[in-house]
Motif scaffolding. Structure first.
Motif, mmCIF file in Angstrom:
data_model
loop_
_atom_site.group_PDB
_atom_site.id
_atom_site.type_symbol
_atom_site.label_atom_id
_atom_site.label_comp_id
_atom_site.label_asym_id
_atom_site.label_seq_id
_atom_site.Cartn_x
_atom_site.Cartn_y
_atom_site.Cartn_z
ATOM 1 N N UNK A 72 0.829 -1.207 0.000
ATOM 2 C CA UNK A 72 0.000 0.000 0.000
ATOM 3 C C UNK A 72 0.861 1.254 0.000
ATOM 4 N N UNK A 73 2.047 1.160 0.549
ATOM 5 C CA UNK A 73 2.932 2.325 0.603
ATOM 6 C C UNK A 73 3.945 2.261 -0.527
ATOM 7 N N UNK A 74 4.348 3.424 -0.991
ATOM 8 C CA UNK A 74 5.348 3.486 -2.051
ATOM 9 C C UNK A 74 6.692 3.028 -1.511
ATOM 10 N N UNK A 75 7.494 2.418 -2.382
ATOM 11 C CA UNK A 75 8.802 1.935 -1.974
ATOM 12 C C UNK A 75 9.683 3.102 -1.556
ATOM 13 N N UNK A 76 10.319 2.962 -0.425
ATOM 14 C CA UNK A 76 11.208 3.999 0.089
ATOM 15 C C UNK A 76 12.638 3.511 -0.007
ATOM 16 N N UNK A 378 13.321 5.603 -12.349
ATOM 17 C CA UNK A 378 11.983 5.042 -12.466
ATOM 18 C C UNK A 378 11.831 4.471 -13.872
ATOM 19 N N UNK A 379 11.298 3.266 -13.964
ATOM 20 C CA UNK A 379 11.049 2.617 -15.250
ATOM 21 C C UNK A 379 9.540 2.564 -15.488
ATOM 22 N N UNK A 380 9.099 3.073 -16.639
ATOM 23 C CA UNK A 380 7.694 3.002 -17.030
ATOM 24 C C UNK A 380 7.609 2.123 -18.275
ATOM 25 N N UNK A 381 6.853 1.044 -18.204
ATOM 26 C CA UNK A 381 6.707 0.109 -19.319
ATOM 27 C C UNK A 381 5.279 0.153 -19.829
ATOM 28 N N UNK A 414 11.422 2.554 -8.893
ATOM 29 C CA UNK A 414 10.015 2.195 -9.069
ATOM 30 C C UNK A 414 9.831 1.661 -10.474
ATOM 31 N N UNK A 415 8.988 0.622 -10.598
ATOM 32 C CA UNK A 415 8.678 0.032 -11.898
ATOM 33 C C UNK A 415 7.171 0.107 -12.080
ATOM 34 N N UNK A 441 7.247 -4.474 -3.748
ATOM 35 C CA UNK A 441 7.014 -3.111 -3.277
ATOM 36 C C UNK A 441 7.385 -2.065 -4.318
ATOM 37 N N UNK A 442 8.200 -2.477 -5.300
ATOM 38 C CA UNK A 442 8.605 -1.529 -6.342
ATOM 39 C C UNK A 442 7.687 -1.567 -7.560
ATOM 40 N N UNK A 443 6.815 -2.548 -7.655
ATOM 41 C CA UNK A 443 6.003 -2.751 -8.856
ATOM 42 C C UNK A 443 4.616 -2.150 -8.697
#
Length: 590
Positions: A72-76, A378-381, A414-415, A441-443
């Motif tokens: 639920x929380x963004x990866x820190x 950050x990777x955006x696919x 972040x992915x 947590x990164x996806x």
């Protein structure tokens, strides 16, 4: 249907895994989804109608904008400051530094020497031996003539011509003649016949060789007299060992006082859960691979594939300052581009080099590796209209993923997967148990309807390209990424108005976007003075979903007032509204 599901399974396995456990993910995902695909194929004849209904429901769910996140929380990101590390982590870092220093001193980071060249053909040595024998025969026949440089070599031929040799030698050479037989002649007898040919070749050095052979005793005396001097010289020469060569990775030294070194070493430690030996093995393998792959030369290489610039590219930064890399696989729907990238083995190899080159440039140009700096991206696919993953590019895609996960640890902050089709959301649930909590947590995965909204959670709209729902355009001469965007939500069956204050003799410029449109839009100017006339700038009209993504406008105000941008949402769905504007004075407008 079974074949399509297998293609989808392969796509899932290859796109999803930039972390250390990606190989397990790939194997399990393909295995599980292919089994399900076979089951579906076996029952397809009996359950065709039922399957179609399920697909429609899944597509409806994706269109509704399903979003799946690992947590639920963004990866820190963890801190790279040594003082912030736990004690076991600090000890692991210190141990890794010691191992790296020792490995550098012993040359473990150097590539092994190239293999020796193949031995010459059997005929060539035979010819050399024949030539050597012929030369020795000639030397034996002309031994009395000292015009050739075989004076030293002619002595072992026979002891009889020893008296004839001084004919052409200086008288000084006759004095040690009585003492020479005990010391000089045995040396000559020990020399093999092949040495004759070796001595004959350097003609210019023969006189020096003769002098050296005829004056052995003075040299011995000199050595005995100056033994201390020789020892002193040896003492100064022997200890001078070369210092270990500095080893760099991404421009950062692996040892020394550079604070960036800790950041790099921590990446490898975290990728191996602070297991020092495993992290050291990974680091060593990465350095050796970079040398064998030729990374330094690759950085400036012209690979001649400008068509791929729209496939993978960097654009802007996220809200925390990480550079953002976009991967757009739908570009490969172009058959010509697909063939240029993957048509044969040579092209696939070039594509792999291009992908590594792009990553290396991004790392060196956009990451600083300082402990408090930006050290990941950050990777955006984008999976919209992505081609099936069983084509010519499957092998090179697998190879690229393997290289990235083995040699570029902890570079993903972040992915985000956008425009995710319904089957991908289902496959993610299958693969989830095989992913570590850190990886999950990164996806983030989101369907088409939630793509822009999801991106805006991590990236400001002014940084997001137009094609993904943002306001960034390459050729925009009016606005830039420094011009902030106002984000509003227009509720169903409601209206939203944006007021832009205008001064006298000023020009107001704006741009507005409603994601999905299907709203009514109009613009008017209202003067501040009482009794002033309202000016209709843009007559209210309904904007369809396929309208130009961004509405731009301008108005020159001759008196103080305000420009009103009105958006009316008659639908039953809420709408995301983006807007930014500028008010220019008459001087700025000119």
């Amino acid at each position: 249907m079974a074949e399509g599901a297998k293609q989808e399974a392969a796509a899932v396995a290859q796109v999803v895994a930039p972390e250390a456990d990606s190989k397990v993910v790939e194997e399990k995902a393909v295995e599980v989804v292919e089994e399900k695909a076979d089951e579906v194929a076996a029952a397809a004849a009996e359950e065709e109608e039922e399957e179609e209904k399920k697909m429609e429901e899944a597509e409806a769910e994706a269109e509704a904008g399903a979003v799946i996140e690992g947590t639920t929380a963004s990866f820190k990101e963890e801190s790279n400051l040594v003082a912030d590390l736990a004690d076991p982590e600090q000890k692991a870092l210190a141990q890794l530094k010691e191992l790296v220093a020792a490995a550098l001193a012993s040359g473990e980071f150097d590539l092994p020497p190239p293999p020796p060249p193949p031995a010459p053909a059997a005929e060539e040595p035979a010819k050399e031996e024949e030539a050597a024998a012929a030369k020795s025969d000639v030397a034996a026949e002309v031994g009395e003539a000292p015009k050739t440089e075989v004076a030293a070599a002619s002595e072992p031929k026979a002891e009889e011509p020893a008296k004839e040799e001084p004919k052409t030698e200086a008288p000084a050479q006759e004095e040690p003649k009585a003492e020479e037989p005990a010391k000089v002649e045995p040396k000559a007898e020990e020399a093999p016949p092949a040495a004759v040919a070796v001595v004959e070749e350097p003609k210019a050095e023969a006189p020096a060789a003769v002098a050296a052979a005829e004056e052995p005793k003075p040299e011995v005396v000199a050595e005995e007299a100056g033994a201390k001097t020789v020892e002193a010289i040896e003492e100064t020469v022997v200890p001078a060992a070369p210092e270990p060569k500095e080893e760099l990775i991404w421009g950062v030294p692996l040892v020394g006082g550079d604070e960036r070194t800790d950041t790099v070493l921590l990446k490898f430690l975290r990728a191996r859960e602070f297991k020092v030996k495993e992290a050291m093995a990974m680091l060593k393998a990465a350095v050796l691979w970079r040398k064998s792959f030729g990374i330094d030369a690759l950085l400036d290489a012209d690979l001649g594939v400008p068509e791929l610039e729209n496939v993978v590219f960097y654009r802007g930064a996220d809200r925390e300052g990480h550079p953002v890399c976009y991967n757009v696989y739908s570009e490969f729907q172009d058959k010509d581009l697909y063939e240029k990238a993957f048509g044969d083995d040579e092209k696939r190899e070039r594509f792999l080099k291009w992908r590594i080159q792009l990553l290396e440039r991004g790392i060196r140009e956009q990451l600083d590796f300082s402990p408090s700096g930006i050290c990941s991206m950050v990777q955006v696919t984008d999976l919209k209209n992505s081609p099936p993953m069983l084509g010519k590019h499957r092998a090179v895609t697998r190879q690229a993923l393997a290289l990235l996960q083995d040699n570029y640890p902890e570079f993903i902050a972040k992915k985000v997967f956008i425009n995710v089709p319904w089957w991908y959301l289902a496959a993610n649930k299958v693969m989830s148990p095989f992913l570590t909590q850190r990886t999950k947590s990164k996806f983030t995965f989101c369907g088409p309807a939630k793509t822009a909204e999801t991106l805006f959670r991590y990236i400001a709209p002014e940084q997001v390209p137009v094609q993904f729902g943002g306001l960034f355009k390459e050729d925009d001469t009016e606005f830039s990424t420094s011009d902030g965007v106002t984000e509003l939500t227009v509720k169903p069956s409601s209206k939203e108005t944006i007021e832009i204050p205008a001064t006298e003799n000023s020009t107001v410029v704006w741009e507005l976007r409603v994601l999905g449109w299907e709203v009514s839009y109009g613009v008017e100017f209202t003067p501040d003075a009482e009794g002033g006339y309202t000016v209709i700038v843009q007559k209210t009209r309904k904007v369809p979903a396929n309208e130009e993504p961004i509405m731009k406008g301008s108005f020159k105000a001759s008196e103080p007032g305000k420009v009103l941008l009105t958006v009316n949402n008659p639908t039953s769905k809420k709408k995301k509204l983006l807007c930014r504007f500028k008010v220019k004075s008459s001087t700025e407008s000119a």
